[in-house]
Enzyme design. Structure first.
Site, short mmCIF file in Angstrom:
data_model
loop_
_atom_site.label_atom_id
_atom_site.label_comp_id
_atom_site.label_asym_id
_atom_site.label_seq_id
_atom_site.Cartn_x
_atom_site.Cartn_y
_atom_site.Cartn_z
N HIS A 47 0.86 -1.18 0.00
CA HIS A 47 0.00 0.00 0.00
C HIS A 47 0.90 1.23 0.00
O HIS A 47 2.04 1.19 0.48
CB HIS A 47 -0.89 0.03 1.24
N GLU A 49 1.02 3.83 1.84
CA GLU A 49 1.52 4.22 3.16
C GLU A 49 2.70 3.35 3.59
O GLU A 49 3.69 3.86 4.13
CB GLU A 49 0.40 4.10 4.21
N CYS A 77 -6.25 2.05 5.65
CA CYS A 77 -6.92 0.83 6.10
C CYS A 77 -6.36 0.43 7.46
O CYS A 77 -5.45 1.09 7.99
CB CYS A 77 -6.70 -0.29 5.07
N CYS A 80 -2.51 -0.25 7.43
CA CYS A 80 -1.71 0.97 7.33
C CYS A 80 -1.84 1.82 8.58
O CYS A 80 -0.85 2.41 9.05
CB CYS A 80 -2.10 1.74 6.09
#
Length: 145
Positions: A47, A49, A77, A80
């Site tokens: 992801h 992040e 999410c 993260c």
């Protein structure tokens, strides 16, 4: 946020959901950048992040990212949000709400849970309409395929 949006646009080139993230110090110097790379790397943890956190940790030579700010185009999410807490980021700025998997107020609030050992300042809806438009356009185009 404008720079995070540019990173997000690069994600969609690989078929990834367009999410961009960056981490900056208090002077505004960008220490790490990330964009979604799950499809490109076949990595469920890639992801934006997480990519930005990894790059920043390597650059500063420490996993503790105290006094730094993360800027991301989409509400993080749970994975993260947990990584942001673990890294001890000082401030989180995000654009669009994530009503399916958001963990900073939409579905859960991992970041501001009173049981968290670390406190993160949260600023939401930064350039929200631009962030939402980028995501909406991506999903409209995906449905056409």
């Amino acid at each position: 946020m404008q720079q995070a949006l540019l990173l997000a646009k690069q994600s969609s080139d690989n078929g990834d959901v367009p999410v961009g993230a960056l981490i900056a110090n208090e002077s505004g110097e960008i220490l790490g950048r990330g964009r979604n790379l799950r499809e490109a790397k076949n990595d469920p943890t890639a992801h934006a992040e997480i990519v930005a956190l990894r790059e920043t940790g390597e650059k500063v030579g420490n996993w503790r990212l105290d006094n730094l700010t993360m800027v991301v185009t989409l509400e993080p999410c749970a994975m993260c949000a947990g990584a942001i807490l673990q890294s001890r980021i000082k401030r989180l700025v995000f654009g669009a709400w994530n009503e399916k998997t958001g963990a900073v107020g939409s579905i859960w609030d991992v970041i501001r849970d009173e049981r968290s050992l670390h406190k993160v300042e949260v600023i939401s809806k930064c350039l929200e309409s631009e962030c939402v438009a980028l995501l909406n356009n991506f999903f409209i185009n995906q449905r056409k395929k």
